[in-house]
Design a protein around this motif. Structure first.
Motif, PDB file in Angstrom:
ATOM      1  N   PRO B  29       0.829  -1.210   0.000  1.00 39.91           N
ATOM      2  CA  PRO B  29       0.000   0.000   0.000  1.00 39.91           C
ATOM      3  C   PRO B  29       0.865   1.263   0.000  1.00 39.91           C
ATOM      4  CG  PRO B  29       0.014  -0.986   2.170  1.00 39.91           C
ATOM      5  CD  PRO B  29       0.964  -1.788   1.326  1.00 39.91           C
ATOM      6  N   SER B  30       1.625   1.455  -1.038  1.00 40.19           N
ATOM      7  CA  SER B  30       2.466   2.644  -1.111  1.00 40.19           C
ATOM      8  C   SER B  30       2.232   3.327  -2.439  1.00 40.19           C
ATOM      9  CB  SER B  30       3.940   2.235  -0.994  1.00 40.19           C
ATOM     10  OG  SER B  30       4.737   3.022  -1.834  1.00 40.19           O
ATOM     11  N   LYS B  31       2.096   4.650  -2.376  1.00 40.21           N
ATOM     12  CA  LYS B  31       1.920   5.373  -3.632  1.00 40.21           C
ATOM     13  C   LYS B  31       3.185   5.294  -4.474  1.00 40.21           C
ATOM     14  CE  LYS B  31      -1.592   8.741  -2.424  1.00 40.21           C
ATOM     15  NZ  LYS B  31      -1.838  10.167  -2.212  1.00 40.21           N
ATOM     16  N   GLY B  32       4.288   5.086  -3.784  1.00 40.79           N
ATOM     17  CA  GLY B  32       5.533   4.924  -4.529  1.00 40.79           C
ATOM     18  C   GLY B  32       5.424   3.750  -5.484  1.00 40.79           C
ATOM     19  N   PHE B  33       4.771   2.684  -5.019  1.00 37.63           N
ATOM     20  CA  PHE B  33       4.630   1.500  -5.862  1.00 37.63           C
ATOM     21  C   PHE B  33       3.693   1.781  -7.040  1.00 37.63           C
ATOM     22  CE2 PHE B  33       2.063  -2.201  -6.969  1.00 37.63           C
ATOM     23  CZ  PHE B  33       3.049  -3.033  -7.465  1.00 37.63           C
ATOM     24  N   THR B  34       2.546   2.387  -6.757  1.00 41.32           N
ATOM     25  CA  THR B  34       1.614   2.640  -7.863  1.00 41.32           C
ATOM     26  C   THR B  34       2.235   3.623  -8.863  1.00 41.32           C
ATOM     27  OG1 THR B  34       0.530   4.322  -6.531  1.00 41.32           O
ATOM     28  CG2 THR B  34      -0.486   2.150  -6.562  1.00 41.32           C
ATOM     29  N   ASP B  35       2.950   4.618  -8.350  1.00 39.13           N
ATOM     30  CA  ASP B  35       3.649   5.540  -9.258  1.00 39.13           C
ATOM     31  C   ASP B  35       4.576   4.773 -10.185  1.00 39.13           C
ATOM     32  OD1 ASP B  35       2.461   7.724  -8.268  1.00 39.13           O
ATOM     33  OD2 ASP B  35       4.257   8.664  -7.423  1.00 39.13           O
ATOM     34  N   PHE B  36       5.287   3.838  -9.588  1.00 45.10           N
ATOM     35  CA  PHE B  36       6.249   3.066 -10.370  1.00 45.10           C
ATOM     36  C   PHE B  36       5.535   2.302 -11.484  1.00 45.10           C
ATOM     37  CE2 PHE B  36       8.697  -0.728 -11.348  1.00 45.10           C
ATOM     38  CZ  PHE B  36       9.943  -0.187 -11.599  1.00 45.10           C
ATOM     39  N   VAL B  37       4.423   1.685 -11.137  1.00 48.34           N
ATOM     40  CA  VAL B  37       3.728   0.875 -12.140  1.00 48.34           C
ATOM     41  C   VAL B  37       3.151   1.757 -13.247  1.00 48.34           C
ATOM     42  CG1 VAL B  37       1.814  -0.719 -12.551  1.00 48.34           C
ATOM     43  CG2 VAL B  37       3.269  -1.002 -10.540  1.00 48.34           C
ATOM     44  N   VAL B  38       2.684   2.950 -12.891  1.00 49.69           N
ATOM     45  CA  VAL B  38       2.151   3.837 -13.932  1.00 49.69           C
ATOM     46  C   VAL B  38       3.270   4.214 -14.908  1.00 49.69           C
ATOM     47  CG1 VAL B  38       1.090   6.072 -14.394  1.00 49.69           C
ATOM     48  CG2 VAL B  38       0.323   4.719 -12.446  1.00 49.69           C
ATOM     49  N   ARG B  39       4.428   4.567 -14.364  1.00 52.18           N
ATOM     50  CA  ARG B  39       5.555   4.887 -15.253  1.00 52.18           C
ATOM     51  C   ARG B  39       5.983   3.663 -16.051  1.00 52.18           C
ATOM     52  NH1 ARG B  39       9.600   5.638 -11.566  1.00 52.18           N
ATOM     53  NH2 ARG B  39      11.164   6.277 -13.054  1.00 52.18           N
ATOM     54  N   LEU B  40       5.951   2.516 -15.374  1.00 51.25           N
ATOM     55  CA  LEU B  40       6.316   1.286 -16.070  1.00 51.25           C
ATOM     56  C   LEU B  40       5.363   1.034 -17.228  1.00 51.25           C
ATOM     57  CD1 LEU B  40       7.984  -1.274 -16.302  1.00 51.25           C
ATOM     58  CD2 LEU B  40       6.404  -2.369 -14.723  1.00 51.25           C
ATOM     59  N   ALA B  41       4.073   1.324 -17.004  1.00 52.31           N
ATOM     60  CA  ALA B  41       3.105   1.128 -18.085  1.00 52.31           C
ATOM     61  C   ALA B  41       3.483   2.010 -19.265  1.00 52.31           C
ATOM     62  CB  ALA B  41       1.697   1.450 -17.594  1.00 52.31           C
ATOM     63  N   ALA B  42       3.780   3.275 -18.987  1.00 50.88           N
ATOM     64  CA  ALA B  42       4.141   4.193 -20.075  1.00 50.88           C
ATOM     65  C   ALA B  42       5.358   3.680 -20.835  1.00 50.88           C
ATOM     66  CB  ALA B  42       4.402   5.590 -19.514  1.00 50.88           C
ATOM     67  N   PHE B  43       6.422   3.367 -20.103  1.00 52.85           N
ATOM     68  CA  PHE B  43       7.662   2.961 -20.767  1.00 52.85           C
ATOM     69  C   PHE B  43       7.568   1.532 -21.304  1.00 52.85           C
ATOM     70  CE2 PHE B  43       9.607   6.612 -18.579  1.00 52.85           C
ATOM     71  CZ  PHE B  43      10.265   7.161 -19.673  1.00 52.85           C
ATOM     72  N   GLY B  44       6.827   0.680 -20.619  1.00 58.28           N
ATOM     73  CA  GLY B  44       6.684  -0.699 -21.081  1.00 58.28           C
ATOM     74  C   GLY B  44       5.974  -0.751 -22.428  1.00 58.28           C
ATOM     75  N   ILE B  45       4.875   0.004 -22.547  1.00 56.49           N
ATOM     76  CA  ILE B  45       4.155   0.041 -23.821  1.00 56.49           C
ATOM     77  C   ILE B  45       5.066   0.653 -24.892  1.00 56.49           C
ATOM     78  CG2 ILE B  45       2.212   1.068 -25.069  1.00 56.49           C
ATOM     79  CD1 ILE B  45       0.681   1.050 -22.379  1.00 56.49           C
ATOM     80  N   PHE B  46       5.730   1.730 -24.513  1.00 56.07           N
ATOM     81  CA  PHE B  46       6.569   2.453 -25.477  1.00 56.07           C
ATOM     82  C   PHE B  46       7.722   1.578 -25.970  1.00 56.07           C
ATOM     83  CE2 PHE B  46      10.086   5.692 -26.031  1.00 56.07           C
ATOM     84  CZ  PHE B  46       9.668   6.084 -27.290  1.00 56.07           C
ATOM     85  N   ALA B  47       8.441   0.963 -25.041  1.00 52.83           N
ATOM     86  CA  ALA B  47       9.600   0.157 -25.439  1.00 52.83           C
ATOM     87  C   ALA B  47       9.155  -1.065 -26.244  1.00 52.83           C
ATOM     88  CB  ALA B  47      10.395  -0.279 -24.205  1.00 52.83           C
ATOM     89  N   THR B  48       8.040  -1.686 -25.839  1.00 51.62           N
ATOM     90  CA  THR B  48       7.564  -2.853 -26.585  1.00 51.62           C
ATOM     91  C   THR B  48       7.150  -2.438 -27.996  1.00 51.62           C
ATOM     92  OG1 THR B  48       6.790  -3.790 -24.514  1.00 51.62           O
ATOM     93  CG2 THR B  48       5.998  -4.824 -26.524  1.00 51.62           C
ATOM     94  N   SER B  49       6.523  -1.267 -28.112  1.00 49.99           N
ATOM     95  CA  SER B  49       6.115  -0.818 -29.447  1.00 49.99           C
ATOM     96  C   SER B  49       7.348  -0.570 -30.314  1.00 49.99           C
ATOM     97  CB  SER B  49       5.253   0.443 -29.356  1.00 49.99           C
ATOM     98  OG  SER B  49       6.039   1.591 -29.075  1.00 49.99           O
ATOM     99  N   LEU B  50       8.410  -0.027 -29.727  1.00 44.37           N
ATOM    100  CA  LEU B  50       9.638   0.171 -30.510  1.00 44.37           C
ATOM    101  C   LEU B  50      10.221  -1.171 -30.930  1.00 44.37           C
ATOM    102  CD1 LEU B  50      11.946   1.830 -31.701  1.00 44.37           C
ATOM    103  CD2 LEU B  50      12.976   1.936 -29.438  1.00 44.37           C
ATOM    104  N   ASN B  51      10.049  -2.163 -30.060  1.00 41.05           N
ATOM    105  CA  ASN B  51      10.605  -3.476 -30.395  1.00 41.05           C
ATOM    106  C   ASN B  51       9.857  -4.152 -31.542  1.00 41.05           C
ATOM    107  OD1 ASN B  51      12.696  -5.328 -29.911  1.00 41.05           O
ATOM    108  ND2 ASN B  51      11.231  -6.725 -28.946  1.00 41.05           N
ATOM    109  N   LEU B  52       8.603  -3.722 -31.792  1.00 38.33           N
ATOM    110  CA  LEU B  52       7.925  -4.210 -32.999  1.00 38.33           C
ATOM    111  C   LEU B  52       8.800  -3.886 -34.200  1.00 38.33           C
ATOM    112  CD1 LEU B  52       4.186  -3.130 -32.595  1.00 38.33           C
ATOM    113  CD2 LEU B  52       5.190  -5.357 -32.141  1.00 38.33           C
TER     114      LEU B  52
END
Lengths: 241, 341, 300, 421, 251
Positions: B29-52
């Motif tokens: 229950p830490s906002k630090g964790f949810t913040d991390f996942v939101v950023r991860l979502a942004a970069f995860g989608i972005f990096a995976t799309s570049l890998n296409l």
């Protein structure tokens, strides 16, 4: 005729070579003595090129040893082996296409392992007269045959004591193949020590004194080339000619 | 073809992944964790799309940040200036990104390797120059400030951090599912063929330009989704999102995580983000530490982490296969029959 | 956009002279860096993103040498030689381990190097920017020529960089070393089989590239402020230059550099707010019209 | 030393300079660190790497020294302030992330923004969302506090402000113009928000005070551009009588070095607002005489003993000159510590209430006082003026202070014109 | 039926193909021979659209296809394999062939479904069978032997059900035994599928054994054409290409 002594110029002793995980050569031994022209015969994929590459240091053996003038070379880089006196002429010619013919030769210029400096630009052009008028031309614009001559000349510029020739007749028109044959005979008569990898035994007939046959990465036959010529069994089994 | 997953199986995995993600904030229950996942979502989608492009099509784009920046700015600008709902702004942003990708892609995709890389970079830097120069609209180097309004839609209130977390995780899972489906489709295999041998493909009747352009546009559209998530996270947009470094980061994520395995870029994103956050926290000599760790990976493994694992497995499998084949051939070998002479 | 200003500049000899020298000076310093990038790419197929950091190191080495010796000449040589040595170490210890890896993996290594070097510079020389100071010999009034203003120091830089460019050209095209380097670019294993140590060739190319970047850093130090991260902008411009000129072509790098210099100097008159964008537009135009760059060879 | 102190030191032992100073501030007084008294946490977001690294170094020194004094005096009933400094690498999104991390994971009580202006806006969003007490210590962009849409009850600015500096610069330049007969002007400012705003407003107020002034050209170098030759030659082509530039830091030293070889300063009057800061004055090897500059930080302005002592002590402590960021951050930290003392609490609401309109004693204020203006939470009454450079210490011997009454009046009109009020 | 009329192409002023006119009847099996640099591969490249001819017409069943792009030409029924096998190194034999099938059936840009499309498996299996690659379906192409890689290359061209199939030195780099196995396979394919087959070959024993008609190129021109017997005795061909020794050896 050639002056063959018993002194071994270069050799491979019980070498195993791998590409990645697949083994290409199995316990291959071959020794070429001074002044000798040895034919290494076998089908495509039999391991001829790999044997030459192993000797030249381009495909280092995993086991066994290679020597040049008695010095162990199996762990050495290609340039060290070349400097030790073993010259390598690759099968697909590999001239430097954007260098002039002259520059191709000059890049390779060096003394032999014992300070030999017989081969000069002038001597190369003397032996390969068709190259001289082309000396300013970019090597990439030469015909296949001319390129083959150039690569042989280029290797000679390093004053090697031994020469590895990989299928110099491959892919060339019959007329050119005849010219290459004449050149190799000339080299033999000069006493150059040569290991000549070939598929075509007929091509080697007037050139090589001895023959070694390789099949599936193993040496299967060793004798004079005349003996091989007479041995229909070996020819049928390993050369299928 | 046992190794190939079906869409159904993928979807089940995706749903499971989303449920796990949804539950995680109750465990951490830490906002630090949810913040991390939101950023991860942004970069995860972005990096995976570049890998296409990088991994599946052999198109090494240095300018994929164009779509991250474009997505980020377009979405933020629409939300700030027009009273539309988030889904509408989302779709408009994707639409615009597709348009831009069609134009830019038409110019770039025919170029070979390094030139493709640099021309895409040039277009990205053009967008960056434009953002910097067009201050009245974009806020210039200050970025788009003042926050992004987040009207609720379908019961989702993105001004609530847990809702934003769920929304981002959902997008991550859906985008990864969609992209995985694409690389496993017939089209995905056409991409692999072009990657493997671009000169052979035309002689099979493949219009390489068209296929590459499709890949480029698809990657651009998903890249923009990454940008949208990022704009929601920072509640604005910054020119940095269109700078070449953002493309660089995505490339590093791919290289760290692995480019031949679908989830490689995501793993790389986790690694790079974690490294960044931890290193920034622990030392002011961020460069030396992060640089050193990257060097260890690059020189130690010489490939991404998942590539390393996958290659070991693949090599072993192929070795057995070719061994089996060799013995088969040997068993069935007939005496050589020469057809001539 | 101010096209009328550009037009009136182009018909005024004083403006043309002043802007041309400024374009030349920007371009030629850039050339020293870009030539190294191009050479390293041409021979090793490595996109050396760390080359901007080489330039930075050159400036800092020169700074320290100038502090110690007070001689600008020694400072510039220290920059050049120091970075040349560093280039060899970088190649031998790091880059040589990723030959044959994908280009992107090599870039990753370069990027790590940039991160580390920027930090190291910060630790050794401090976070504050440093100013080198103009060597006394060049503290002179600028020369006026047909109404154009040409600073003495810039005249010196133009001459010295042109000499370096000429020497580099001779080295690459006329000497045996240059021929070997160009041959190694095409077929390294054949070069090796001819008895030439390609490892030495590769290291020497990094040494040469480092020398050029280090000289550029040292030469420019009196008129640039020294900070960690000063390599970033020059590396981006170097890539624009090498792409415009053709990757691997030193002549292309020279033409590209001067072109960029002129675009900047005249662009700042015609398009003061979009000079940066202008460079990218130019790069895009060149790539679209001639994908391999002005002097590049047509790839398949 | 207690175990908790070791922990505190260990975690941040790698922090250079300021971080270390803050650590010793706590570690130096073990007897006040009672186990039940958790330290007050302050998180500073700043730039510690790349070309902006000096921002972080000077900012953290200024703030940490002030905190050290607070801790030495016993803190808040024995609770010291622990300053955590993190590097945003000059990226606004990273600044926002670190700010959020400070609040969400580290649980800081106070957020110090010692980052760029762009980052300040990003951090402002975090301040609004989280309600943590925030002090912007470096951002000079006026709209951050002037614009009511951006302003927030819990966020303060302890830095100079663009509009104030422009009015001061404009009025000074007008005076010089009138005496020297300068009519034609040119701008050469970095092409980013601060540069454009500063350039625009400077000329606006120059014309306000001196109707004959005319701007005949402009050139816009990029931020961190290594070479200004193209801008310099353009200036030489345009031939104005005077040039205004708000380049700063390393860009400014490069600009001066390059101007020198074109002999620019002999031909043209240059008004460079950011020269009078020791980071520039001591770095430039051949500082030309007669450049007009605004005061950033000078130990001789205000010419008080307090100011001179502060500068001398700072030099002794950190072995370098204080700069503009030093006093801005010291002031920001001082306001916070004063507010903590006054309210005896770290509750953001109470602190914000106390800080709004607060006046403190300070060597940097006019008449020894600085005020956080209540209406928009921003710093006023700080020492600001202009003067001409000479080549050595004290560099700007005669600083003409600008009257705050004029500044405030025109600022009010400017706010109205921008519909901020 | 393929008819070439006055086809020419120069590179930097040097004519690689010079006014070539040739006719290949439907279902015929022809060999193209000539010394290195004679313009054989260029000739193939022109037919398949890899190069755009400077002049001349290429008539496939009466329609001029000169100047079309390779995919367009492929779709009209001209398939091709290469001197050095051009395959897809990371794909398995099965996936590569199926990929070619889906391209041929216009299914290669389908995104909505999963690879492999079941309705294409039959065709892939048939081609693998034809090329003798069935047992190697799961092997990743780069791990295949040299000969199998060449077979795969030809199989990829076969997928297209070409009316005309161009093979550039199908036996290059092979040992004699492998060579004849390859030629057997090629011959069998030709008999089964009945396409017009044109191949470039250096091994005269192969050429004279299987070709119905032989075209000799030299310096970009047609030096001679005719049946193997005619070519064998053609004095110019002997002089320019085959050489005296050849005659002696094959007399």
């Amino acid at each position: 005729m050639t002056t063959t002594t018993n002194r071994t110029i270069f050799s491979a002793e019980n070498i195993d070579v791998f590409y990645g995980t697949s083994q290409i050569l199995f316990d291959v031994s071959i020794a070429v003595s001074e002044g000798q022209t040895m034919a290494l015969l076998g089908r495509n994929g039999a391991g001829k090129s790999t044997t030459l590459k192993a000797l030249a240091g381009l495909a280092p053996p995993k086991r066994g040893k290679t020597t040049v003038l008695g010095t162990e070379m199996q762990r050495r880089k290609p340039h060290v082996i070349a400097r030790a006196g073993l010259g390598y002429v690759p099968e697909d010619r590999q001239v430097f296409p954007e260098h002039s013919v002259e520059d191709n030769l000059l890049i390779a210029e060096k003394k032999g392992p014992n300070g030999e400096d017989y081969w000069t630009l002038a001597r190369i052009f003397e032996m390969l007269p068709m190259l001289e008028p082309l000396k300013g031309r970019m090597a990439g614009r030469l015909s296949g045959g001319e390129q083959q001559m150039l690569t042989i000349g280029r290797t000679l510029m390093g004053n090697p004591v031994g020469l590895l020739l990989d299928e110099p007749s491959e892919g060339l028109a019959p007329v050119i193949v005849q010219q290459i044959g004449a050149l190799l005979r000339k080299l033999r008569d000069m006493g150059v020590t040569v290991l000549l990898a070939e598929q075509n035994m007929h091509f080697c007939l007037g050139i090589a004194s001895h023959a070694t046959v390789i099949d599936k990465g193993e040496i299967v036959y060793r004798d004079t080339i005349e003996a091989l010529r007479a041995n229909e069994d070996v020819k049928a089994r390993y050369l299928a000619l | 073809m046992s190794a190939r997953s079906s869409l159904l199986r993928d979807s089940l995995i995706a749903i499971a992944a989303f449920l796990v993600l949804a539950a995680l904030p109750y465990i951490f229950p830490s906002k630090g964790f949810t913040d991390f996942v939101v950023r991860l979502a942004a970069f995860g989608i972005f990096a995976t799309s570049l890998n296409l492009l990088v991994g599946y099509s052999g198109m090494e784009s240095f300018g994929h940040g164009l779509y991250f920046g474009l997505g980020c700015y377009t979405f933020a600008l629409i939300m700030q200036n027009f009273a539309v709902s988030i889904p509408v702004a989302f779709l408009l942003t994707i639409f615009l990104s597709i348009l831009v990708a069609v134009v830019v892609g038409s110019i770039c995709v025919n170029l070979s390797e390094i030139y493709f890389a640099f021309l895409t970079l040039a277009f990205q830097m053009l967008l960056h120059s434009l953002i910097i120069a067009w201050t009245p609209i974009t806020g210039g180097d200050q970025g788009l400030t003042g926050g992004i309004p987040r009207p609720p839609f379908l019961g989702i209130r993105l001004d609530n951090y847990y809702h934003l977390y769920l929304f981002s995780s959902g997008l991550l899972v859906v985008c990864l599912l969609a992209m995985h489906h694409i690389v496993q489709s017939p089209f995905g295999y056409t991409l692999r063929m072009i990657r493997d041998n671009v000169s052979r493909a035309p002689f099979l009747g493949i219009n390489v330009f068209r296929v590459r352009l499709m890949a480029y546009v698809i990657a651009g559209a998903f890249g923009a989704v990454g940008g949208i998530v990022m704009s929601l996270f920072v509640s604005g947009a910054f020119p940095d999102f269109a700078y070449w470094t953002i493309s660089g980061e995505a490339i590093f994520m791919i290289m760290l995580g692995g480019l031949t395995v679908f989830l490689g870029p995501l793993v790389g994103a986790v690694m790079l983000l974690l490294l960044n956050d931890v290193v920034t926290k622990l030392t002011s000599h961020y460069g030396i530490v992060l640089g050193g760790i990257i060097l260890l990976f690059a020189l130690g493994l010489r490939k991404g982490v998942l590539d390393f694992v996958a290659d070991m497995w693949r090599d072993r499998r192929q070795a057995t296969l070719s061994a089996e084949n060799r013995s088969e051939v040997a068993a069935s070998a007939k005496p050589a029959v020469a057809a001539g002479e | 956009m101010d096209l009328s200003a550009l037009g009136s500049c182009l018909i005024s000899p004083s403006c043309v002279i002043t802007q041309s020298t400024s374009g030349l000076i920007i371009g030629l310093l850039l050339f020293l860096v870009a030539a190294g990038v191009s050479l390293i790419f041409g021979v090793l197929k490595v996109v050396n993103f760390a080359h901007g950091a080489f330039y930075m190191l050159g400036a800092y080495f020169a700074y320290s040498a100038y502090q110690l010796s007070g001689s600008y000449l020694i400072a510039v040589l220290a920059g050049g030689i120091g970075v040349a040595i560093f280039g060899v170490l970088f190649e031998r210890l790091l880059i040589s381990r990723v030959y044959g890896s994908p280009v992107l993996m090599q870039i990753l290594v370069c990027y790590a190097m940039i991160l580390i070097l920027d930090d190291v510079v910060k630790i050794i020389w401090g976070a504050d920017f440093l100013s080198f100071g103009m060597p006394p010999a060049f503290q002179q009034l600028p020369i006026l020529f047909a109404g154009g203003v040409v600073p003495v120091f810039y005249l010196f830089l133009i001459v010295i960089t042109l000499i370096i460019a000429a020497l580099l050209g001779l080295l690459i095209t006329k000497t045996r070393y240059g021929k070997i380097v160009r041959a190694a670019a095409v077929n390294p294993s054949m070069v090796s089989a001819l008895g030439i140590n390609t490892g030495v060739v590769y290291a020497s190319v990094f040494m040469l590239g480092g020398l050029l970047a280090g000289l550029a850093g040292g030469l420019a130090a009196p008129v640039r402020s020294l900070t960690a991260g000063m390599g970033t902008s020059i590396i981006i411009e170097s890539f624009i230059v090498t792409v415009i000129g053709g990757m691997g072509s030193v002549a292309g790098a020279l033409v590209g550099s001067i072109l960029i210099g002129l675009v900047r100097s005249f662009g700042s008159i015609g398009f003061p707010l979009f000079t940066e964008g202008l460079m990218f537009v130019m790069m895009a135009v060149v790539l679209v019209l001639k994908p391999s760059g002005l002097f590049g060879k047509e790839g398949r | 030393m207690t175990s908790r102190n070791r922990h505190a030191v260990g975690r941040r032992s790698v922090l250079k300079g300021a971080g270390a100073a803050a650590a010793t501030a706590i570690a130096g007084f073990p007897f006040i660190s009672r186990a039940q008294n958790k330290p007050i946490k302050a998180g500073m977001v700043t730039i510690g790497s790349g070309r902006g690294a000096m921002v972080g170094s000077a900012s953290s020194k200024g703030a940490s020294w002030e905190i050290e004094k607070f801790n030495a005096a016993g803190g808040l009933n024995g609770r010291p302030i622990e300053l955590i400094v993190r590097d945003s690498k000059g990226k606004p999104e990273e600044s926002a992330r670190i700010a959020r991390e400070f609040v969400n994971s580290d649980g800081v009580d106070i957020l110090f923004d010692a980052d760029s202006s762009a980052a300040a806006f990003a951090i402002q969003e975090v301040a609004k969302e989280t309600g943590v007490l925030t002090v912007h210590m470096n951002s000079e962009t006026s709209s951050l506090t002037a614009d009511p849409k951006i302003r927030s009850w819990n966020a303060f600015r302890s830095a100079r402000q663009g509009i104030h500096d422009s009015i001061a610069g404009g009025s000074y330049a007008a005076e010089v113009s009138k005496t020297k007969g300068l009519k034609t002007w040119m701008g050469c400012s970095p092409d980013y928000a601060y540069g454009r705003d500063s350039n625009k407003l400077f000329f606006e107020y120059l014309k306000h005070f001196h109707k004959d002034a005319e701007v005949i050209g402009e050139s816009w170098p990029k931020l961190f551009q290594p070479d200004y030759t193209e801008q310099l030659t353009k200036i030489l082509q345009t031939k104005p009588q005077a040039v205004y530039t708000c380049l700063w830091g390393g860009d400014l030293t490069a600009f001066i070095d390059q101007s020198n070889i074109y002999n620019l300063f002999a031909q043209i009057q240059v008004f460079a607002i950011n020269i009078a800061d020791y980071s520039i004055l001591t770095a430039v090897k051949n500082l030309p005489k007669g450049i007009h500059s605004g005061s950033r930080y000078l130990s001789t302005f205000p010419a008080t003993k307090e100011n001179a002592d502060w500068a001398a002590e700072y030099r002794k402590k950190f072995n370098e000159h204080p700069v503009n960021w030093s006093w801005e951050n010291a002031s920001g930290a001082k306001f916070v510590t004063e507010a903590i003392k006054k309210t005896n609490s770290v509750d953001p609401k109470k602190l914000a209430e106390a800080m709004s309109g607060m006046t403190i004693d300070s060597p940097f204020g006019v008449g020894g006082k600085l005020t956080l203006r209540a209406e928009d939470n921003t710093l006023v009454n700080y020492a600001t003026g202009w003067g001409e450079t000479i080549q050595k210490d004290p560099y700007v011997p005669d600083v003409k202070a600008v009257d705050w009454k004029v500044i405030l009046e025109l600022e009010h009109e400017w706010k109205k014109a921008n519909k901020y009020i | 039926m393929l008819t070439i009329e006055n086809l020419s192409k120069s590179f930097g002023g040097v004519a690689a193909t010079n006014d070539v006119s040739l006719h290949f009847p439907k279902g015929s099996l022809s060999a193209v021979i000539g010394p290195n640099g004679a313009g054989k591969t260029t000739f193939f490249n022109l037919i398949t659209g890899a190069f755009r001819p400077d002049k001349g017409r290429i008539l496939l069943d009466g329609t001029d296809i000169a100047g079309l792009s390779p995919p367009e030409i492929v779709r009209r029924g001209i398939g091709r394999a290469f001197q050095i096998a051009r395959i897809f190194p990371t794909l398995t034999v099965h996936d590569a062939i199926l990929g070619a099938v889906q391209a041929h059936r216009h299914q290669h840009t389908v995104i909505g479904r999963r690879f492999p499309l079941p309705e294409l498996e039959d065709r892939a299996a048939h081609v693998m069978q034809l090329a003798g690659l069935t047992s190697k379906a799961k092997i990743v192409s780069r791990n295949l032997s040299h000969g199998d890689q060449k077979l795969l290359d030809i199989a990829l061209a076969l997928v297209l059900e070409p009316q005309v199939l161009l093979l550039d030195e199908p036996t290059a780099g092979m040992g004699p035994e492998e060579r004849w196995a390859m030629i057997d396979t090629v011959h069998r394919m030709w008999e089964l599928e009945r396409m017009t087959l044109i191949f470039i070959e250096h091994d005269m024993s192969i050429v004279f054994k299987i070709a119905q008609s032989v075209k000799v190129l030299s310096y970009g021109r047609v030096l001679a054409e005719g049946t193997p017997d005619e070519i064998r005795r053609h004095p110019e061909v002997i002089k320019a290409y085959l050489g005296d020794e050849f005659e002696a050896a094959h007399a």
